[in-house]
Design a protein around this motif. Structure first.
Motif, PDB file in Angstrom:
ATOM      1  N   HIS A   1       9.172  -7.155   9.152  1.00  0.00           N
ATOM      2  CA  HIS A   1       8.583  -5.855   9.484  1.00  0.00           C
ATOM      3  C   HIS A   1       8.344  -5.015   8.232  1.00  0.00           C
ATOM      4  CE1 HIS A   1      10.454  -6.956  13.387  1.00  0.00           C
ATOM      5  NE2 HIS A   1       9.422  -6.299  13.910  1.00  0.00           N
ATOM      6  N   ALA A   2       9.235  -5.164   7.245  1.00  0.00           N
ATOM      7  CA  ALA A   2       9.161  -4.335   6.039  1.00  0.00           C
ATOM      8  C   ALA A   2       7.888  -4.608   5.244  1.00  0.00           C
ATOM      9  CB  ALA A   2      10.393  -4.565   5.173  1.00  0.00           C
ATOM     10  N   LEU A   3       7.613  -5.888   4.960  1.00  0.00           N
ATOM     11  CA  LEU A   3       6.441  -6.206   4.142  1.00  0.00           C
ATOM     12  C   LEU A   3       5.151  -6.157   4.939  1.00  0.00           C
ATOM     13  CD1 LEU A   3       7.568  -8.943   1.604  1.00  0.00           C
ATOM     14  CD2 LEU A   3       7.737  -6.461   1.514  1.00  0.00           C
ATOM     15  N   ALA A   4       5.216  -6.442   6.245  1.00  0.00           N
ATOM     16  CA  ALA A   4       4.021  -6.258   7.070  1.00  0.00           C
ATOM     17  C   ALA A   4       3.641  -4.784   7.083  1.00  0.00           C
ATOM     18  CB  ALA A   4       4.286  -6.761   8.488  1.00  0.00           C
ATOM     19  N   ALA A   5       4.652  -3.917   7.185  1.00  0.00           N
ATOM     20  CA  ALA A   5       4.392  -2.475   7.131  1.00  0.00           C
ATOM     21  C   ALA A   5       3.868  -2.066   5.760  1.00  0.00           C
ATOM     22  CB  ALA A   5       5.671  -1.701   7.447  1.00  0.00           C
ATOM     23  N   ALA A   6       4.389  -2.700   4.697  1.00  0.00           N
ATOM     24  CA  ALA A   6       3.924  -2.397   3.341  1.00  0.00           C
ATOM     25  C   ALA A   6       2.448  -2.726   3.184  1.00  0.00           C
ATOM     26  CB  ALA A   6       4.752  -3.183   2.322  1.00  0.00           C
ATOM     27  N   ASN A   7       1.975  -3.733   3.903  1.00  0.00           N
ATOM     28  CA  ASN A   7       0.550  -4.069   3.858  1.00  0.00           C
ATOM     29  C   ASN A   7      -0.286  -2.905   4.389  1.00  0.00           C
ATOM     30  OD1 ASN A   7      -1.299  -6.560   3.409  1.00  0.00           O
ATOM     31  ND2 ASN A   7      -2.051  -5.641   5.304  1.00  0.00           N
ATOM     32  N   THR A   8       0.156  -2.346   5.515  1.00  0.00           N
ATOM     33  CA  THR A   8      -0.552  -1.203   6.093  1.00  0.00           C
ATOM     34  C   THR A   8      -0.450   0.015   5.191  1.00  0.00           C
ATOM     35  OG1 THR A   8      -0.144  -1.976   8.337  1.00  0.00           O
ATOM     36  CG2 THR A   8      -0.665   0.341   8.088  1.00  0.00           C
ATOM     37  N   ALA A   9       0.746   0.266   4.664  1.00  0.00           N
ATOM     38  CA  ALA A   9       0.933   1.422   3.785  1.00  0.00           C
ATOM     39  C   ALA A   9       0.035   1.312   2.555  1.00  0.00           C
ATOM     40  CB  ALA A   9       2.400   1.528   3.377  1.00  0.00           C
ATOM     41  N   GLY A  10      -0.010   0.116   1.967  1.00  0.00           N
ATOM     42  CA  GLY A  10      -0.888  -0.076   0.813  1.00  0.00           C
ATOM     43  C   GLY A  10      -2.350   0.047   1.171  1.00  0.00           C
ATOM     44  N   ALA A  11      -2.696  -0.412   2.368  1.00  0.00           N
ATOM     45  CA  ALA A  11      -4.087  -0.327   2.817  1.00  0.00           C
ATOM     46  C   ALA A  11      -4.576   1.110   2.878  1.00  0.00           C
ATOM     47  CB  ALA A  11      -4.233  -0.989   4.182  1.00  0.00           C
ATOM     48  N   THR A  12      -3.676   2.049   3.176  1.00  0.00           N
ATOM     49  CA  THR A  12      -4.093   3.457   3.232  1.00  0.00           C
ATOM     50  C   THR A  12      -4.537   3.954   1.856  1.00  0.00           C
ATOM     51  OG1 THR A  12      -1.855   4.344   2.822  1.00  0.00           O
ATOM     52  CG2 THR A  12      -2.456   3.900   5.109  1.00  0.00           C
ATOM     53  N   GLY A  13      -3.928   3.411   0.790  1.00  0.00           N
ATOM     54  CA  GLY A  13      -4.341   3.802  -0.559  1.00  0.00           C
ATOM     55  C   GLY A  13      -5.691   3.227  -0.926  1.00  0.00           C
ATOM     56  N   GLY A  14      -5.903   1.959  -0.567  1.00  0.00           N
ATOM     57  CA  GLY A  14      -7.190   1.333  -0.863  1.00  0.00           C
ATOM     58  C   GLY A  14      -8.348   1.994  -0.155  1.00  0.00           C
ATOM     59  N   LYS A  15      -8.059   2.664   0.962  1.00  0.00           N
ATOM     60  CA  LYS A  15      -9.108   3.338   1.732  1.00  0.00           C
ATOM     61  C   LYS A  15      -9.799   4.417   0.908  1.00  0.00           C
ATOM     62  CE  LYS A  15     -11.125   4.171   5.785  1.00  0.00           C
ATOM     63  NZ  LYS A  15     -11.930   3.172   6.506  1.00  0.00           N
ATOM     64  N   MET A  16      -9.050   5.059   0.004  1.00  0.00           N
ATOM     65  CA  MET A  16      -9.623   6.148  -0.809  1.00  0.00           C
ATOM     66  C   MET A  16     -10.823   5.694  -1.630  1.00  0.00           C
ATOM     67  SD  MET A  16      -6.436   8.001  -2.680  1.00  0.00           S
ATOM     68  CE  MET A  16      -4.816   8.134  -1.950  1.00  0.00           C
ATOM     69  N   ILE A  17     -10.742   4.456  -2.140  1.00  0.00           N
ATOM     70  CA  ILE A  17     -11.778   3.993  -3.076  1.00  0.00           C
ATOM     71  C   ILE A  17     -12.594   2.838  -2.525  1.00  0.00           C
ATOM     72  CG2 ILE A  17     -10.566   4.777  -5.145  1.00  0.00           C
ATOM     73  CD1 ILE A  17      -9.623   1.825  -5.470  1.00  0.00           C
ATOM     74  N   SER A  18     -12.462   2.567  -1.224  1.00  0.00           N
ATOM     75  CA  SER A  18     -13.297   1.548  -0.616  1.00  0.00           C
ATOM     76  C   SER A  18     -14.773   1.898  -0.818  1.00  0.00           C
ATOM     77  CB  SER A  18     -12.996   1.448   0.883  1.00  0.00           C
ATOM     78  OG  SER A  18     -14.023   0.752   1.551  1.00  0.00           O
ATOM     79  N   PRO A  19     -15.592   0.953  -1.247  1.00  0.00           N
ATOM     80  CA  PRO A  19     -17.020   1.245  -1.437  1.00  0.00           C
ATOM     81  C   PRO A  19     -17.676   1.863  -0.206  1.00  0.00           C
ATOM     82  CG  PRO A  19     -16.488  -0.885  -2.375  1.00  0.00           C
ATOM     83  CD  PRO A  19     -15.254  -0.421  -1.663  1.00  0.00           C
ATOM     84  N   GLN A  20     -17.235   1.434   0.991  1.00  0.00           N
ATOM     85  CA  GLN A  20     -17.806   2.024   2.203  1.00  0.00           C
ATOM     86  C   GLN A  20     -17.447   3.496   2.325  1.00  0.00           C
ATOM     87  OE1 GLN A  20     -17.415  -0.388   5.825  1.00  0.00           O
ATOM     88  NE2 GLN A  20     -16.831  -2.102   4.544  1.00  0.00           N
ATOM     89  N   SER A  21     -16.202   3.847   2.011  1.00  0.00           N
ATOM     90  CA  SER A  21     -15.780   5.240   2.065  1.00  0.00           C
ATOM     91  C   SER A  21     -16.517   6.072   1.022  1.00  0.00           C
ATOM     92  CB  SER A  21     -14.262   5.346   1.843  1.00  0.00           C
ATOM     93  OG  SER A  21     -13.544   4.710   2.882  1.00  0.00           O
ATOM     94  N   ILE A  22     -16.645   5.520  -0.176  1.00  0.00           N
ATOM     95  CA  ILE A  22     -17.365   6.225  -1.238  1.00  0.00           C
ATOM     96  C   ILE A  22     -18.819   6.466  -0.828  1.00  0.00           C
ATOM     97  CG2 ILE A  22     -18.222   6.077  -3.603  1.00  0.00           C
ATOM     98  CD1 ILE A  22     -15.260   6.575  -3.529  1.00  0.00           C
TER      99      ILE A  22
END
Length: 503
Positions: free
Chosen positions: A440-461
């Motif tokens: 659960h810890a590292l699966a959750a870390a995947n989601t937590a990290g994904a929230t950071g990548g969202k900031m600079i996703s080319p689609q978001s930009i």
């Protein structure tokens, strides 16, 4: 260690996605379809996946992408489009803009609170595009409006829209939704408090801008965190972002009013505002009624389901359960139809917006179906296990520190937390098991990290650039946001690594 050749072939689909989308600028839906074909070839040739299992896994993955992911996205955007067409969204915008004339408070209300709410109930870029437009209309520089909206659209994406990223993560990994939800909230807790201060500092031109609004900024963050934690721990994934954004939004508005920072902008009558928000109110009510809080309703409506069996003798059990009445997408669709009807939308508009939304989402639908099918094939063929085994063997316990980076990469490439979890969720859980850490810890870390990548996703930009009309400054928007993204991921990785390996 797994042999190098197998590892290189196993990561080829992921590498191709990065090359196609970021370097060759191929449209996401085309990139994923091409990569899916390559994945089939590798799974069949190197990993000896029989054709029957390969076909079953692909169909199962595509069906799982359709239900529940596509149905949720379609229903959310359909409801949003109905609100645009009947004028309800304009009423909500006016109401938010009338609360305060302090730009620091406005960014908390619009980018953090309302943006988080839009991410919770709709997602698909609405949480960036709409706040950017409102902030610019209120006199905030377009570049700053774009940057703060992108940064604000980070933490809320863990559970938006309607918890689908976490629900899909649980399905991919076989882990408990509520346990995953609790881990995610705890990993992101500090950012719920810190990011509102970051937004205020950006808008005000530095740390000194926090003076005079420290209390309201702190209360905004705390009021976002506490409801999310309680809902995630006791109810699951559907409502944490909903509860957190409303908590932060309402608290900020109330405190701003008490501090008498009201602007001269004409407000909105309470009854008019209530009517304008009916779709979202019904969405909240319907989801709560079908939650564990009301087990009789959940059990009764949940008994209406279908099982689609894709299982094969060699491929194991592959059954998709379709719950026809309590799936979030169905509840949002019902809320949209009922709310829009009360708001004055008529049958002709319902039909027009239905096909308009379908056309708007057709490329995304193809991409989602293909990416879930690809992830399923990678899992069933053993490619995910090979990647995880090699990474763990190479990095050892240090893998825990970089686990959020993998999630961030997934969102950066695909533009979606859900897709990042589909691609890498099983990888993270497998790596955790090999390291002797709670999956659960590292699966959750995947989601937590994904929230950071969202900031600079080319689609978001791209969405931010379009909304701010700053096509010539897309590079500057990216580079400015990138600094905050890298710091976000570094702090997140350090926190997760220390907590799960040292403490």
């Amino acid at each position: 260690m797994t042999d190098l050749f197998s590892f290189l072939l196993a990561i080829t689909p992921l590498a191709l996605l990065i090359i196609f989308i970021l370097l060759l600028r191929i449209a996401v839906h085309y990139a994923v379809l091409i990569t899916l074909v390559v994945t089939w070839l590798i799974a069949s040739w190197q990993f000896h996946l029989p054709l029957q299992v390969l076909t079953a896994a692909s169909l199962y993955g595509a069906a799982k992408g359709l239900w529940p992911i596509v149905i949720v996205i379609f229903a959310a955007i359909y409801g949003y489009n109905l609100m645009l067409s009947n004028g309800s969204m304009a009423v909500i915008k006016q109401a938010l803009a009338s609360v305060s004339d302090d730009k620091r408070v406005q960014v908390l209300i619009i980018a953090w609170g309302f943006g988080g709410f839009l991410e919770a109930v709709a997602g698909y870029g609405t949480a960036v595009a709409i706040p950017v437009g409102i902030l610019i209309a209120l006199g905030i520089a377009p570049l700053k409006a774009a940057v703060v909206s992108l940064i604000a659209n980070s933490v809320p994406t863990a559970f938006g829209a309607v918890g689908i990223p976490v629900i899909m993560l649980a399905e991919q990994t076989g882990l408990a939704v509520q346990t995953l939800s609790t881990h995610i909230i705890l990993q992101l807790a500090a950012f719920n408090i810190l990011l509102p201060f970051v937004l205020v500092a950006i808008i005000g031109g530095g740390i000194r801008a926090i003076r005079g609004v420290f209390l309201i900024t702190l209360l905004c963050g705390v009021a976002s965190l506490l409801p999310q934690y309680l809902v995630a721990r006791y109810l699951g994934a559907e409502l944490p972002a909903f509860a957190g954004s409303l908590g932060g939004l309402v608290t900020t508005i109330v405190v701003a009013r008490l501090q008498k920072r009201a602007t001269s902008t004409e407000g909105v009558a309470l009854l008019t505002l209530f009517k304008a928000t009916l779709i979202y109110l019904f969405t909240f009510v319907f989801i709560v009624l079908c939650s564990p809080l009301f087990p009789a309703i959940k059990q009764s409506l949940g008994s209406v389901y279908s099982l689609i069996d894709f299982s094969t003798a060699m491929g194991g059990k592959l059954q998709l359960k379709i719950e026809w009445l309590i799936t979030p997408g169905v509840l949002i669709l019902a809320a949209s139809l009922l709310g829009a009807w009360i708001q004055g939308s008529r049958p002709k508009v319902f039909v027009q917006q239905f096909f308009a939304t379908l056309g708007q989402l057709k490329k995304s639908i193809v991409a989602i179906l293909a990416i879930v099918a690809m992830a399923t094939v990678m899992d069933k063929s053993g490619m995910i296990t090979v990647i995880a085994t090699t990474l763990v063997a190479t990095t050892g316990i240090g893998y825990v520190f970089i686990s959020p980076v993998i999630g961030a990469l997934g969102t950066f490439v695909t533009g979606s937390d859900t897709n990042a979890n589909v691609l890498f969720g099983k990888l993270q859980a497998t790596a955790a098991q090999q390291l002797g850490i709670d999956p659960h810890a590292l699966a959750a870390a995947n989601t937590a990290g994904a929230t950071g990548g969202k900031m600079i996703s080319p689609q978001s930009i791209a969405i931010a650039v379009s909304a701010s009309k700053l096509d010539q400054l897309s590079g500057e928007i990216m580079s400015t946001t990138l600094k905050y993204c890298l710091l976000y991921i570094a702090l997140l990785g350090l926190g997760i690594g220390v907590y799960y390996t040292v403490l």
